[in-house]
Structure formats: C-alpha cells, structure tokens
Design an enzyme around this catalytic site. Structure first.
Site, PDB file in Angstrom:
ATOM      1  N   GLU A 262      81.024 -73.165  -1.205  1.00  0.00           N
ATOM      2  CA  GLU A 262      81.532 -73.100   0.168  1.00  0.00           C
ATOM      3  C   GLU A 262      82.069 -71.707   0.486  1.00  0.00           C
ATOM      4  O   GLU A 262      81.900 -71.203   1.607  1.00  0.00           O
ATOM      5  CB  GLU A 262      82.627 -74.151   0.374  1.00  0.00           C
ATOM      6  CG  GLU A 262      82.143 -75.586   0.260  1.00  0.00           C
ATOM      7  CD  GLU A 262      81.034 -75.899   1.237  1.00  0.00           C
ATOM      8  OE1 GLU A 262      81.203 -75.612   2.439  1.00  0.00           O
ATOM      9  OE2 GLU A 262      79.978 -76.415   0.810  1.00  0.00           O
ATOM     10  N   TRP A 265      79.069 -69.608   1.215  1.00  0.00           N
ATOM     11  CA  TRP A 265      78.579 -69.851   2.581  1.00  0.00           C
ATOM     12  C   TRP A 265      79.410 -69.051   3.587  1.00  0.00           C
ATOM     13  O   TRP A 265      78.872 -68.476   4.545  1.00  0.00           O
ATOM     14  CB  TRP A 265      78.654 -71.340   2.923  1.00  0.00           C
ATOM     15  CG  TRP A 265      77.397 -72.104   2.655  1.00  0.00           C
ATOM     16  CD1 TRP A 265      77.174 -73.000   1.662  1.00  0.00           C
ATOM     17  CD2 TRP A 265      76.166 -72.040   3.420  1.00  0.00           C
ATOM     18  NE1 TRP A 265      75.886 -73.501   1.746  1.00  0.00           N
ATOM     19  CE2 TRP A 265      75.253 -72.935   2.810  1.00  0.00           C
ATOM     20  CE3 TRP A 265      75.753 -71.322   4.542  1.00  0.00           C
ATOM     21  CZ2 TRP A 265      73.961 -73.131   3.298  1.00  0.00           C
ATOM     22  CZ3 TRP A 265      74.460 -71.514   5.026  1.00  0.00           C
ATOM     23  CH2 TRP A 265      73.587 -72.402   4.412  1.00  0.00           C
ATOM     24  N   TRP A 294      67.904 -76.381  27.660  1.00  0.00           N
ATOM     25  CA  TRP A 294      68.888 -77.400  27.309  1.00  0.00           C
ATOM     26  C   TRP A 294      69.233 -78.245  28.531  1.00  0.00           C
ATOM     27  O   TRP A 294      69.233 -77.754  29.659  1.00  0.00           O
ATOM     28  CB  TRP A 294      70.157 -76.746  26.763  1.00  0.00           C
ATOM     29  CG  TRP A 294      69.965 -75.938  25.521  1.00  0.00           C
ATOM     30  CD1 TRP A 294      69.842 -74.580  25.429  1.00  0.00           C
ATOM     31  CD2 TRP A 294      69.857 -76.436  24.180  1.00  0.00           C
ATOM     32  NE1 TRP A 294      69.673 -74.190  24.119  1.00  0.00           N
ATOM     33  CE2 TRP A 294      69.677 -75.306  23.329  1.00  0.00           C
ATOM     34  CE3 TRP A 294      69.903 -77.710  23.600  1.00  0.00           C
ATOM     35  CZ2 TRP A 294      69.553 -75.430  21.949  1.00  0.00           C
ATOM     36  CZ3 TRP A 294      69.780 -77.826  22.232  1.00  0.00           C
ATOM     37  CH2 TRP A 294      69.606 -76.708  21.422  1.00  0.00           C
ATOM     38  N   ASN A 329      84.653 -81.314   7.517  1.00  0.00           N
ATOM     39  CA  ASN A 329      83.420 -80.527   7.580  1.00  0.00           C
ATOM     40  C   ASN A 329      82.163 -81.383   7.722  1.00  0.00           C
ATOM     41  O   ASN A 329      81.251 -81.037   8.474  1.00  0.00           O
ATOM     42  CB  ASN A 329      83.296 -79.639   6.345  1.00  0.00           C
ATOM     43  CG  ASN A 329      82.135 -78.659   6.466  1.00  0.00           C
ATOM     44  OD1 ASN A 329      82.098 -77.875   7.410  1.00  0.00           O
ATOM     45  ND2 ASN A 329      81.195 -78.729   5.549  1.00  0.00           N
ATOM     46  N   TRP A 347      74.102 -75.636  22.249  1.00  0.00           N
ATOM     47  CA  TRP A 347      75.062 -75.505  21.151  1.00  0.00           C
ATOM     48  C   TRP A 347      76.245 -74.620  21.513  1.00  0.00           C
ATOM     49  O   TRP A 347      77.342 -74.766  20.944  1.00  0.00           O
ATOM     50  CB  TRP A 347      74.372 -74.961  19.893  1.00  0.00           C
ATOM     51  CG  TRP A 347      73.738 -73.606  20.047  1.00  0.00           C
ATOM     52  CD1 TRP A 347      72.447 -73.334  20.376  1.00  0.00           C
ATOM     53  CD2 TRP A 347      74.373 -72.331  19.855  1.00  0.00           C
ATOM     54  NE1 TRP A 347      72.220 -71.974  20.407  1.00  0.00           N
ATOM     55  CE2 TRP A 347      73.392 -71.343  20.089  1.00  0.00           C
ATOM     56  CE3 TRP A 347      75.662 -71.945  19.505  1.00  0.00           C
ATOM     57  CZ2 TRP A 347      73.675 -69.977  19.995  1.00  0.00           C
ATOM     58  CZ3 TRP A 347      75.942 -70.576  19.411  1.00  0.00           C
ATOM     59  CH2 TRP A 347      74.951 -69.618  19.660  1.00  0.00           C
ATOM     60  N   TRP A 370      77.219 -74.013  14.039  1.00  0.00           N
ATOM     61  CA  TRP A 370      76.590 -74.597  15.226  1.00  0.00           C
ATOM     62  C   TRP A 370      75.111 -74.259  15.306  1.00  0.00           C
ATOM     63  O   TRP A 370      74.287 -75.113  15.659  1.00  0.00           O
ATOM     64  CB  TRP A 370      77.331 -74.141  16.489  1.00  0.00           C
ATOM     65  CG  TRP A 370      78.439 -75.093  16.812  1.00  0.00           C
ATOM     66  CD1 TRP A 370      79.757 -74.966  16.490  1.00  0.00           C
ATOM     67  CD2 TRP A 370      78.307 -76.353  17.453  1.00  0.00           C
ATOM     68  NE1 TRP A 370      80.453 -76.072  16.900  1.00  0.00           N
ATOM     69  CE2 TRP A 370      79.591 -76.937  17.505  1.00  0.00           C
ATOM     70  CE3 TRP A 370      77.234 -77.041  18.012  1.00  0.00           C
ATOM     71  CZ2 TRP A 370      79.822 -78.191  18.087  1.00  0.00           C
ATOM     72  CZ3 TRP A 370      77.456 -78.290  18.591  1.00  0.00           C
ATOM     73  CH2 TRP A 370      78.734 -78.849  18.620  1.00  0.00           C
TER      74      TRP A 370
END
Length: 452
Positions: A262, A265, A294, A329, A347, A370
C-alpha cells in the site's frame, strides 16, 4: 535563511528542517502559511483543515524546544503568498528559502515565481521514500503499470537503502489538548507514533492482508490522514517495518508485505503526478476516454452523495464518509465503481466529493484511485470490470455488521437479505429507499458505454 513549512509540518525525518538546523543563524526563523480560501478552492474538507491547525499548534511547541520560532501567516492564495514572502524576505535580508518540494502544478508555478523574483529555493524531498524521477523504465520514463514500478522501486530501495533522518527523541512532552474540534477523534501524531503505530505493527500487521478488506473491524493502520498532511513520514514507516522485518523487501509473498504494498501504491501515484502534471488539472490519464459523454443525472448523483442508492453497502459507506470524514479503502473502490459504472457519472464529481469530506484527502492518491475505478487512469481496472455491490457486501460484510452500523433502518433484516433487502421488504412497511438502478442492466450499459 528562512525555513518554509508546507506539506511537511513535522520535526522528524524532515530533510529541510535538518538542513536548517545545521546551517541556521540564531535569528533565522520558520514560517507557515494558512491558506483557508485556497484550501476551500481545492475542496479540502473542514475536518482536514482542522486536523492541520491542531498539528500546527503541536509543531509550534516542538520547534520552540529546538529554539526555532514558527511564524504563522494567513493569506488568501498563492499570489498573496508570493507577495508576502517577497516582502518578508526583503525586510529581513533573507535570500534563501529552505523547503521540501511540492509536486502539484500550482505549487510548482508559485515556486517558479519566487525564483524569478531573485529568491533561492534550497530544495529537499520528504513526501516519498524514493525520490521522484529515480524509478523509471528502460526508456527513461515513468512506468505506466504498477507491478513493474513496484519491482523497480524495491530494487532501488535494496540498492540504495532508505535515506532516513533520525527523529528528535529529546523533545519533551507537549501540552495535551483540552478543546474538542472536528478532528478530535484522530489523536495528534506524537500519540500515534508512541501508541498507534507500535500496536499496529505488533498486533495487526500479521493479519492485515485479509482484515484490511473487512469494514466492520479496524483492520487498517489508520495512518493515511497523517501522511496526507505531512505530519508522518513514509520513510519513517518503512524504517520501522524493516527494523522488525529486515527481509521484507525480498518477501513480496509475505502476509506482512501487503501493508508495504500500500505504501508503494502511494509512491506510484505521487511519482505519476510528478511525471504527468496534467493530472493535477483533472484530465484523464488515458486520453482515449476524453470524449466519453458522462451522464448528466443530478438526481442519481445526489442519491449517491446522500447514501440513498438502494444498495446497502454503497449507502453505508457514503454515510460513513459524511459522518466521520473517512471511508474504508475497500468501500472507496465499491462506491467509486458504482458512481462511474452503474450510474455513468463523471469520476471528477466523485473525486471532488471525496476531497470535500475526507480527512485524508490527497490529490495524488484520490485522483489515482478515482481514475482506477473509472478505467480512465494509469494501470486502471479494465472497463468491463464492474464491481457487483451485492457480491462485495456478501464477501466483506457477510453478517451486515457494517451496514447496520450506518443504516439502522435495516437492523431487523436477516443476514441473508441484508445485502439487497428489497425482495424481503416488498410486503412490509419500511423506510429504506428503492434501488435506483438494476445491477445487471447497469453493468451491460456500462460495458457498452466504454466499448463504444
């Protein structure tokens, strides 16, 4: 010389502070700018701003013990910041600002303005473990896929070590807080370092790899808010990890590696934002999706924001966010997938809503997460992967404990119906709202939308 605190309001593992302590004169000071209006323009949440201000009080006390006066100024925006800094430095015969580098595009442009006005910026980097630009592919570019980035990142750390600066253990106790505020349920970082982190490493790290996905228990570290505002150093966390598990960099199959993964990331998204500044301007990383149309559906968007989609796990997660300023998360992925795939809503609206409410709102991580969920980002989930919120609920909240905590209206619904209670409640008078979309139809529509 002036030490300028930014996203690094801490006394341990702070490269700029270390340089300042080594080279300062007795009259040199430190400065910090409160940017309330700009923070609101960035959609920072009230709870995050409160969290920062509490830690500024702590920093002021800690610096005083090191013989450093912290001068705090409140200005409106970056332009006012530049004007005030220029005037301040001229009045005090200062030609050098000691800073840790910020990678967001507006902050980079602000620094460039100061340099053009003749000020020297002595740069350091303290928000990542590996300096940005050091982990590149064979073409000398930033990786576009996480796994090879991780391998190269691990190789770099093994070869170069962790450039960690020792913390100042000689600092005495600081006065305890007495006033309650928005972020009071989150202790100050000195308490976290003394109690929370050791407890997590000793008691929770071993089981982190499977408990992290269960929202009804506290299986995560809870350190993201401290990393987001810069009161906690990622290098410090890695140092602690390696002290306890010196072979961890070679043990990617270890259960304990999941937490390090993590942190990597987090590094990936920060390196990515530095390499591609346009991400700061809310652009798709994958530009082939720039022309997606969208859906403009304010009613569906408001249902998502208010936790009234009719999918209990999604609704409970949104209630958790609004009520507490934080979201688990696993649930961030679920609700993001729901907004972008089930509802086909941009998004960027979800990204903004998160920033407006999260205590750990962070541009790089929030944007990366996102765009991952929306399939528009770097190494994102493929567009045809659409999270099934019912199945996610069955897997990670099997008894509905998390759902019932935030949706007490469903307390009397049996476990086997809690994940999608509409058939069970069909012949009963109940306050729970209907589902705003049917999963199978929404999935097929999403795949056609992205494929087209």
């Amino acid at each position: 010389m002036l030490l300028w605190f930014r996203h690094d309001i801490r006394v341990h593992d702070n490269s700029a502070l270390e340089y300042f302590l080594t080279h300062r004169k007795n009259t040199d000071k430190a400065i910090y700018y409160v940017l309330d209006e700009l923070w609101q323009d960035y959609h920072w949440s009230a709870i995050k701003i409160d969290f920062i201000k509490r830690h500024l009080e702590l920093l002021t006390k800690q610096l005083a013990q090191l013989g450093i006066e912290l001068v705090i100024h409140k200005v409106a925006d970056h332009q006012a910041q530049v004007a005030h800094l220029s005037q301040y430095c001229q009045q005090h015969n200062i030609d050098t600002l000691v800073v840790n580098r910020e990678h967001e595009i507006n902050e980079v442009r602000r620094d460039q303005q100061l340099i053009k006005q003749g000020l020297k910026l002595q740069y350091f980097e303290s928000d990542v473990i590996v300096p940005k630009g050091r982990v590149l592919n064979q073409s000398g570019e930033m990786f576009k896929v996480f796994t090879p980035f991780k391998k190269a990142w691990l190789s770099y750390v093994r070869d170069h070590g962790v450039d960690y600066i020792a913390r100042y253990d000689q600092l005495g106790d600081t006065a305890q807080e007495t006033e309650h505020s928005l972020s009071s349920s989150w202790p100050l970082v000195d308490t976290v370092e003394a109690q929370v982190i050791p407890q997590f490493l000793d008691d929770k790290l071993e089981d982190y790899h499977h408990q992290r996905d269960i929202p009804s228990i506290k299986g995560t570290s809870g350190l993201s808010p401290y990393l987001a505002i810069g009161v906690l150093s990622p290098r410090y966390l890695l140092r602690l990890l390696l002290q306890g598990y010196p072979d961890l960099l070679l043990s990617s199959d270890s259960s304990r590696f999941s937490w390090l993964n993590e942190l990597i990331w987090r590094e990936f998204y920060r390196h990515l934002l530095d390499a591609h500044p346009r991400l700061c301007m809310h652009q798709n990383f994958n530009q082939k999706y720039d022309h997606l149309r969208w859906r403009d559906d304010s009613q569906a968007y408001q249902a998502w924001c208010q936790g009234k989609t009719g999918y209990p796990l999604v609704d409970a997660a949104m209630r958790q966010l609004v009520q507490t300023g934080w979201m688990h998360n696993r649930l961030r992925m679920v609700v993001a997938s729901f907004l972008t795939k089930h509802l086909l809503i941009d998004w960027r609206l979800g990204e903004q809503f998160f920033m407006q409410h999260l205590i750990d709102g962070d541009l790089a991580a929030n944007n990366g997460g996102w765009q991952w969920a929306a399939s528009t980002g770097c190494d994102a989930q493929p567009y045809f992967r659409v999270f099934n919120p019912i199945r996610q609920s069955e897997r990670f909240d099997p008894k509905g404990d998390f759902i019932r905590k935030y949706i007490p209206e469903l307390n009397d619904v049996p476990n086997k119906h809690i994940h999608f209670p509409h058939y069970y409640l069909a012949d009963k008078q109940h306050q729970y709202w209907p589902a705003i979309v049917e999963h199978k139809a929404a999935r097929e529509r999403a795949i056609a939308f992205f494929k087209g």
